[in-house]
Design a protein around this motif. Structure first.
Motif, mmCIF file in Angstrom:
data_model
loop_
_atom_site.group_PDB
_atom_site.id
_atom_site.type_symbol
_atom_site.label_atom_id
_atom_site.label_comp_id
_atom_site.label_asym_id
_atom_site.label_seq_id
_atom_site.Cartn_x
_atom_site.Cartn_y
_atom_site.Cartn_z
ATOM 1 N N PRO A 193 -0.306 27.185 22.509
ATOM 2 C CA PRO A 193 0.569 26.305 22.971
ATOM 3 C C PRO A 193 0.732 25.025 22.179
ATOM 4 O O PRO A 193 -0.210 24.531 21.863
ATOM 5 C CB PRO A 193 0.597 26.265 24.312
ATOM 6 N N ILE A 194 1.939 24.748 22.081
ATOM 7 C CA ILE A 194 2.250 23.330 21.436
ATOM 8 C C ILE A 194 1.367 22.069 21.758
ATOM 9 O O ILE A 194 0.821 21.504 21.057
ATOM 10 C CB ILE A 194 3.618 22.964 21.006
ATOM 11 N N HIS A 195 1.077 22.023 22.999
ATOM 12 C CA HIS A 195 0.574 20.880 23.613
ATOM 13 C C HIS A 195 -1.118 21.062 23.346
ATOM 14 O O HIS A 195 -1.943 19.933 23.756
ATOM 15 C CB HIS A 195 0.634 20.672 25.045
ATOM 16 N N LEU A 196 -1.452 22.064 22.495
ATOM 17 C CA LEU A 196 -3.013 22.257 22.454
ATOM 18 C C LEU A 196 -3.109 22.302 20.736
ATOM 19 O O LEU A 196 -4.458 22.675 20.237
ATOM 20 C CB LEU A 196 -3.346 23.577 23.349
ATOM 21 N N LYS A 197 -2.181 22.202 20.092
ATOM 22 C CA LYS A 197 -2.212 22.473 18.575
ATOM 23 C C LYS A 197 -2.919 21.435 17.919
ATOM 24 O O LYS A 197 -3.387 21.617 16.807
ATOM 25 C CB LYS A 197 -1.000 22.739 17.973
ATOM 26 N N GLY A 198 -2.957 20.097 18.385
ATOM 27 C CA GLY A 198 -3.651 18.989 17.954
ATOM 28 C C GLY A 198 -5.264 18.881 17.894
ATOM 29 O O GLY A 198 -5.746 17.934 17.488
ATOM 30 N N LYS A 225 2.206 17.954 8.864
ATOM 31 C CA LYS A 225 2.268 18.075 10.134
ATOM 32 C C LYS A 225 3.250 19.065 10.703
ATOM 33 O O LYS A 225 2.903 19.689 11.697
ATOM 34 C CB LYS A 225 2.594 16.647 10.776
ATOM 35 N N GLN A 226 4.291 19.067 10.323
ATOM 36 C CA GLN A 226 5.285 20.175 10.772
ATOM 37 C C GLN A 226 4.805 21.414 10.317
ATOM 38 O O GLN A 226 4.988 22.452 11.296
ATOM 39 C CB GLN A 226 6.673 19.830 9.815
ATOM 40 N N LYS A 227 4.295 21.802 9.268
ATOM 41 C CA LYS A 227 3.583 22.986 8.846
ATOM 42 C C LYS A 227 2.638 23.527 9.903
ATOM 43 O O LYS A 227 2.554 24.342 10.400
ATOM 44 C CB LYS A 227 3.259 23.073 7.652
ATOM 45 N N HIS A 228 1.779 22.419 10.043
ATOM 46 C CA HIS A 228 0.490 22.552 11.046
ATOM 47 C C HIS A 228 1.148 23.150 12.354
ATOM 48 O O HIS A 228 0.523 23.813 13.227
ATOM 49 C CB HIS A 228 -0.132 21.560 11.162
ATOM 50 N N ARG A 274 0.941 -1.021 -0.037
ATOM 51 C CA ARG A 274 -0.078 -0.024 -0.015
ATOM 52 C C ARG A 274 0.906 1.168 0.017
ATOM 53 O O ARG A 274 1.862 1.384 0.809
ATOM 54 C CB ARG A 274 -0.907 -0.003 1.212
ATOM 55 N N GLN A 275 0.570 2.018 -0.795
ATOM 56 C CA GLN A 275 1.109 3.360 -0.820
ATOM 57 C C GLN A 275 0.769 4.347 0.525
ATOM 58 O O GLN A 275 -0.361 4.476 0.724
ATOM 59 C CB GLN A 275 1.032 4.178 -2.138
ATOM 60 N N ILE A 276 1.741 4.537 1.136
ATOM 61 C CA ILE A 276 1.531 5.398 2.360
ATOM 62 C C ILE A 276 1.777 6.930 2.306
ATOM 63 O O ILE A 276 2.925 7.109 1.703
ATOM 64 C CB ILE A 276 2.430 4.798 3.728
ATOM 65 N N ASN A 277 0.869 7.913 2.300
ATOM 66 C CA ASN A 277 0.870 9.108 2.109
ATOM 67 C C ASN A 277 1.862 9.678 3.283
ATOM 68 O O ASN A 277 1.544 9.610 4.328
ATOM 69 C CB ASN A 277 -0.206 9.745 2.285
ATOM 70 N N ASN A 278 3.026 10.338 2.670
ATOM 71 C CA ASN A 278 4.020 10.963 3.936
ATOM 72 C C ASN A 278 3.603 12.290 4.097
ATOM 73 O O ASN A 278 3.444 13.204 3.318
ATOM 74 C CB ASN A 278 5.446 11.156 3.081
ATOM 75 N N SER A 279 2.975 12.481 5.354
ATOM 76 C CA SER A 279 2.256 13.630 5.897
ATOM 77 C C SER A 279 3.211 14.225 6.977
ATOM 78 O O SER A 279 2.687 15.171 7.565
ATOM 79 C CB SER A 279 0.900 13.338 6.470
ATOM 80 N N VAL A 280 4.432 13.763 6.730
ATOM 81 C CA VAL A 280 5.279 14.893 7.863
ATOM 82 C C VAL A 280 5.326 16.073 7.573
ATOM 83 O O VAL A 280 5.376 16.990 8.647
ATOM 84 C CB VAL A 280 6.720 13.861 7.927
ATOM 85 N N LYS A 281 5.502 16.533 6.356
ATOM 86 C CA LYS A 281 5.737 18.007 5.887
ATOM 87 C C LYS A 281 4.146 18.667 6.318
ATOM 88 O O LYS A 281 4.546 19.888 6.743
ATOM 89 C CB LYS A 281 5.795 18.214 4.586
#
Length: 83
Positions: free
Chosen positions: A42-47, A31-34, A22-29
């Motif tokens: 704060p970073i602990h509430l951005k999710g 997530k980093q941008k978000h 299965r092709q897995i979409n690389n969503s790291v970029k």
């Protein structure tokens, strides 16, 4: 019995070797941008809301734990009443 073992072996081999890649979409970029956006959170509430719920539960458990520790410390410091 031998026939069942052989069919089980063949079935396990077939499921391992014939699984499609299965092709897995690389969503790291994304997530980093978000998480690096400067939106005042704060970073602990951005999710999102799940992070807010987890943060609230953690803070509630922390307050309850500190209260219980203070209660036990106070009860240990007070002398016992003779009966």
């Amino acid at each position: 019995m031998f026939r069942q073992l052989m069919s089980l072996q063949q079935l396990s081999r077939r499921t391992i070797t014939s699984s499609a890649r299965r092709q897995i979409n690389n969503s790291v970029k994304e997530k980093q941008k978000h998480f690096q956006d400067d939106n005042g959170l704060p970073i602990h509430l951005k999710g999102g809301s799940s992070d807010a719920v987890l943060f609230g539960c953690t803070m509630m458990l922390t307050v309850v734990g500190v209260g219980y520790v203070l209660y036990e410390l106070f009860s240990a410091a007070m002398p016992k009443k003779p009966q």
